[in-house]
Design an enzyme around this catalytic site. Structure first.
Site, PDB file in Angstrom:
ATOM      1  N   GLU A 140      -3.016   7.852   9.678  1.00 22.30           N
ATOM      2  CA  GLU A 140      -2.073   6.482   9.826  1.00 22.30           C
ATOM      3  C   GLU A 140      -1.442   6.098   8.640  1.00 22.30           C
ATOM      4  OE1 GLU A 140      -4.483   3.238  10.813  1.00 22.30           O
ATOM      5  OE2 GLU A 140      -6.008   4.524  11.351  1.00 22.30           O
ATOM      6  N   CYS A 158       2.210   2.156   3.044  1.00 21.95           N
ATOM      7  CA  CYS A 158       0.803   2.489   2.726  1.00 21.95           C
ATOM      8  C   CYS A 158       0.319   3.777   3.240  1.00 21.95           C
ATOM      9  CB  CYS A 158      -0.216   1.476   3.619  1.00 21.95           C
ATOM     10  SG  CYS A 158      -1.735   1.593   3.473  1.00 21.95           S
ATOM     11  N   CYS A 165     -13.397   9.970   5.035  1.00 22.37           N
ATOM     12  CA  CYS A 165     -13.624   9.585   3.512  1.00 22.37           C
ATOM     13  C   CYS A 165     -15.117  10.019   3.523  1.00 22.37           C
ATOM     14  CB  CYS A 165     -13.421   7.963   3.296  1.00 22.37           C
ATOM     15  SG  CYS A 165     -13.694   7.573   1.773  1.00 22.37           S
ATOM     16  N   CYS A 169     -18.161   2.621   2.827  1.00 25.42           N
ATOM     17  CA  CYS A 169     -18.154   1.510   2.608  1.00 25.42           C
ATOM     18  C   CYS A 169     -18.309   0.845   4.033  1.00 25.42           C
ATOM     19  CB  CYS A 169     -16.812   0.937   2.020  1.00 25.42           C
ATOM     20  SG  CYS A 169     -16.617   1.757   0.695  1.00 25.42           S
ATOM     21  N   CYS A 172     -15.758  -1.042   6.599  1.00 22.69           N
ATOM     22  CA  CYS A 172     -14.413  -0.101   6.431  1.00 22.69           C
ATOM     23  C   CYS A 172     -14.383   0.952   7.603  1.00 22.69           C
ATOM     24  CB  CYS A 172     -14.008   0.887   5.123  1.00 22.69           C
ATOM     25  SG  CYS A 172     -12.702   2.002   5.351  1.00 22.69           S
ATOM     26  N   SER A 276     -11.426  -1.928  -5.618  1.00 23.72           N
ATOM     27  CA  SER A 276     -11.927  -2.339  -4.572  1.00 23.72           C
ATOM     28  C   SER A 276     -13.010  -2.934  -5.111  1.00 23.72           C
ATOM     29  CB  SER A 276     -11.909  -1.403  -3.399  1.00 23.72           C
ATOM     30  OG  SER A 276     -10.869  -1.336  -2.809  1.00 23.72           O
ATOM     31  N   LEU A 277     -13.147  -4.071  -5.576  1.00 27.56           N
ATOM     32  CA  LEU A 277     -14.379  -4.776  -6.107  1.00 27.56           C
ATOM     33  C   LEU A 277     -15.299  -5.295  -4.948  1.00 27.56           C
ATOM     34  CD1 LEU A 277     -15.618  -5.186  -8.899  1.00 27.56           C
ATOM     35  CD2 LEU A 277     -14.584  -7.407  -8.822  1.00 27.56           C
ATOM     36  N   CYS A 396      -6.797  -0.650   8.576  1.00 26.03           N
ATOM     37  CA  CYS A 396      -7.448   0.658   8.180  1.00 26.03           C
ATOM     38  C   CYS A 396      -8.012   1.390   9.474  1.00 26.03           C
ATOM     39  CB  CYS A 396      -8.434   0.387   7.028  1.00 26.03           C
ATOM     40  SG  CYS A 396      -8.336   1.759   5.679  1.00 26.03           S
TER      41      CYS A 396
HETATM   42  N1  SAH Z   1     -10.479   4.265  -0.557  1.00 32.53           N
HETATM   43  C1  SAH Z   1      -9.816   3.478  -1.360  1.00 32.53           C
HETATM   44  C2  SAH Z   1      -8.397   3.217  -0.865  1.00 32.53           C
HETATM   45  C3  SAH Z   1      -8.465   2.916   0.640  1.00 32.53           C
HETATM   46  S1  SAH Z   1      -9.309   1.892   1.452  1.00 32.53           S
HETATM   47  C4  SAH Z   1     -10.521   2.191  -1.655  1.00 32.53           C
HETATM   48  O1  SAH Z   1     -11.282   1.867  -1.088  1.00 32.53           O
HETATM   49  O2  SAH Z   1      -9.856   1.524  -2.663  1.00 32.53           O
HETATM   50  C5  SAH Z   1      -8.228   0.181   0.923  1.00 32.53           C
HETATM   51  C6  SAH Z   1      -8.520  -0.957   1.050  1.00 32.53           C
HETATM   52  O3  SAH Z   1      -8.437  -1.158   2.568  1.00 32.53           O
HETATM   53  C7  SAH Z   1      -9.824  -1.447   0.495  1.00 32.53           C
HETATM   54  O4  SAH Z   1      -9.584  -2.410  -0.506  1.00 32.53           O
HETATM   55  C8  SAH Z   1     -10.572  -1.805   1.711  1.00 32.53           C
HETATM   56  O5  SAH Z   1     -11.088  -3.141   1.097  1.00 32.53           O
HETATM   57  C9  SAH Z   1      -9.521  -2.195   2.629  1.00 32.53           C
HETATM   58  N2  SAH Z   1     -10.152  -2.373   3.906  1.00 32.53           N
HETATM   59  C10 SAH Z   1     -11.038  -1.237   4.371  1.00 32.53           C
HETATM   60  N3  SAH Z   1     -11.515  -1.865   5.983  1.00 32.53           N
HETATM   61  C11 SAH Z   1     -11.103  -3.176   6.196  1.00 32.53           C
HETATM   62  C12 SAH Z   1     -11.211  -4.045   6.981  1.00 32.53           C
HETATM   63  N4  SAH Z   1     -11.810  -3.541   8.037  1.00 32.53           N
HETATM   64  N5  SAH Z   1     -10.584  -5.257   6.886  1.00 32.53           N
HETATM   65  C13 SAH Z   1      -9.672  -5.394   5.615  1.00 32.53           C
HETATM   66  N6  SAH Z   1      -9.614  -4.459   4.926  1.00 32.53           N
HETATM   67  C14 SAH Z   1     -10.200  -3.487   4.924  1.00 32.53           C
HETATM   68 FE1  SF4 Z   2     -13.345   5.183   1.675  1.00 32.16          FE
HETATM   69 FE2  SF4 Z   2     -12.112   3.131   0.799  1.00 32.16          FE
HETATM   70 FE3  SF4 Z   2     -12.925   2.943   3.207  1.00 32.16          FE
HETATM   71 FE4  SF4 Z   2     -14.472   2.848   1.025  1.00 32.16          FE
HETATM   72  S1  SF4 Z   2     -12.972   1.528   1.812  1.00 32.16           S
HETATM   73  S2  SF4 Z   2     -14.789   4.127   2.929  1.00 32.16           S
HETATM   74  S3  SF4 Z   2     -13.446   4.240  -0.261  1.00 32.16           S
HETATM   75  S4  SF4 Z   2     -11.308   4.377   2.380  1.00 32.16           S
END
Ligand code: SAH
Ligand code: SF4
Length: 411
Positions: A140, A158, A165, A169, A172, A276-277, A396
């Site tokens: 995407e 984006c 991945c 997380c 995600c 991504s903290l 995402c």
């Molecule tokens: N892997 C990298 C970049 C891709 S994820 C990373 O983790 O930083 C990019 C952002 O999408 C992350 O900050 C994550 O917090 C956000 N994200 C993932 N799933 C999400 C969700 N369900 N709702 C809102 N933001 C989300």
């Molecule tokens: Fe991968 Fe970023 Fe999603 Fe974590 S938030 S699973 S690192 S894409």
């Protein structure tokens, strides 16, 4: 390594740029990360007739392709201009190249784009594509415009860097899909070029003003620093002044905290960094961002302090997803501020976007507001990211899932 945090109002001295002096351990670890990435390569960039895609080749590789067919190096420069400045996809449109050479190029090469599986535009202007590649894998890409007086003034694309991945997380959706493979440089650059096709933004506008597609955020599917070489190659192409010419200041790469590669990214690419903290204790971050078990919060923050150009003008963005009752208390907001003290930063508060089966709820607006106020009061900007493109599932990983579900239910 760099025990004293810099004052927030002072940029790093130039002598600190470049890869920081590292011990052999970090270097070995970088080697391991790069070697692992090579185990998930993209398919060869060739079509069924064996014609090679010129998109995604470095300048040197393009010159080598020209040399291999007996053409002079300046041909590579011409092609670069047509491909990345003009956006030409057909050799016949390259009018500074004589017809016989156009035909010779067309026999051997293509100027590719990913296939558009779907394109949807939200009522709020967000546009989302599901792009398909040679091996039918899909990712995407989203464009998020910023409107000024009803006109699109600028906006960020984006882009994704992996199919799936390796990290998982818990909030995600991409994290529920295991890594299928890395995207190649052509596929990464191709997402941006195809987005520009969709808005007709060719040739590349002069300067940086007046571009609707003015920024790139590497925040789509995948962990970019686990596919570093392809990402670096793609971003180098995108930043090249004789082509797309987007400056590193307009590119932000988001990582979940791959510490050894953050140094490399800063030294070699110098793009803006987002981290991504999402949690302020190792205990919670271990659970929701499992990579934290390898690179805990203190190490991630040290890498942020070392990041070149981290000054008030180029702040690090900390992404913080707001999960109801999990990480959204006032005490956690105060702890966040304490942790990042000394780092020129802003905090992006992201309301959790639920997906089917997700284990969390979005924080209450009141909690998000309080959290934001506390971070703000400490002198950090803490915008609450507006949910965009809700009607087209622009979170995402969601469009891909929705389309797969639709396909499965048709089968
Ligand atoms: N892997 C990298 C970049 C891709 S994820 C990373 O983790 O930083 C990019 C952002 O999408 C992350 O900050 C994550 O917090 C956000 N994200 C993932 N799933 C999400 C969700 N369900 N709702 C809102 N933001 C989300
Ligand atoms: Fe991968 Fe970023 Fe999603 Fe974590 S938030 S699973 S690192 S894409």
């Amino acid at each position: 390594m760099n025990a004293l945090p810099p004052r927030p109002d002072r940029a790093f001295p130039a002598a600190q740029r470049g890869l920081p002096a590292t011990d052999g351990l970090t270097e070995a670890e970088r080697g391991r990360i790069l070697a692992k990435a090579a185990l998930f390569p993209p398919p060869p960039q060739e079509d069924a007739e064996g014609r090679r895609d010129l998109v995604g080749l470095s300048r040197e590789e393009l010159a080598a392709e020209m040399a291999a067919i007996g053409e002079k190096p300046f041909r590579a420069k011409q092609l670069w201009h047509w491909i990345y400045h003009q956006g030409a996809r057909d050799f016949a449109a390259m009018t500074t190249i004589a017809k016989p050479l156009q035909a010779k190029l067309a026999e051997r090469f293509t100027v590719g784009r990913p296939g558009v599986t779907t394109e949807q535009t939200s009522t709020d202007g967000t546009r989302k594509w599901l792009f398909g590649f040679r091996d039918a894998q899909q990712v995407e890409t989203v464009y998020i415009p910023e409107e000024e007086e009803g006109e699109i003034a600028r906006g960020a694309v984006c882009i994704s860097t992996q199919v799936g991945c390796t990290l998982s997380c818990t909030f995600c959706h991409t994290g529920t899909q295991k890594l299928v493979r890395n995207l190649g440089a052509a596929e990464i650059v191709g997402q941006f070029m195809a987005a520009r096709d969709s808005y007709g933004e060719w040739p590349t506008p002069k300067g940086e003003e007046g571009r609707a597609l003015s920024n790139i955020v590497v925040m789509g599917m995948g962990e970019p620093l686990y596919n570093y070489e392809n990402v670096a190659k793609a971003l180098t192409i995108i930043m090249d002044h004789e082509g797309i010419g987007l400056s590193r200041r307009r590119i932000t790469l988001s990582t979940s905290g791959v510490v050894p590669m953050m140094d490399k990214c800063g030294a070699e690419l110098g793009v803006n960094l987002a981290v991504s903290l999402h949690a302020v204790t190792d205990e919670l971050r271990n659970e929701i961002v499992p990579l934290n078990r390898k690179y805990p919060i203190a190490e991630v923050l040290d890498a942020c302090r070392r990041y070149p150009g981290a000054s008030n003008a180029r702040r690090i963005t900390f992404e913080y997803i707001m999960l109801r009752g999990i990480n959204d208390s006032e005490a956690e907001a105060r702890e966040l501020v304490r942790l990042i003290r000394g780092i020129p930063a802003k905090v992006n508060l992201i309301p959790f976007n639920p997906w089917p089966g997700s284990p969390y709820q979005t924080s209450k607006p009141e909690a998000v507001r309080r959290f934001s106020e506390i971070v703000n009061a400490a002198g950090y900007s803490a915008p609450i990211r507006r949910p965009r493109g809700r009607d087209i599932l622009a979170a995402c990983g969601q469009l891909k899932t929705a389309s797969e579900r639709a396909r499965r239910s048709e089968a």
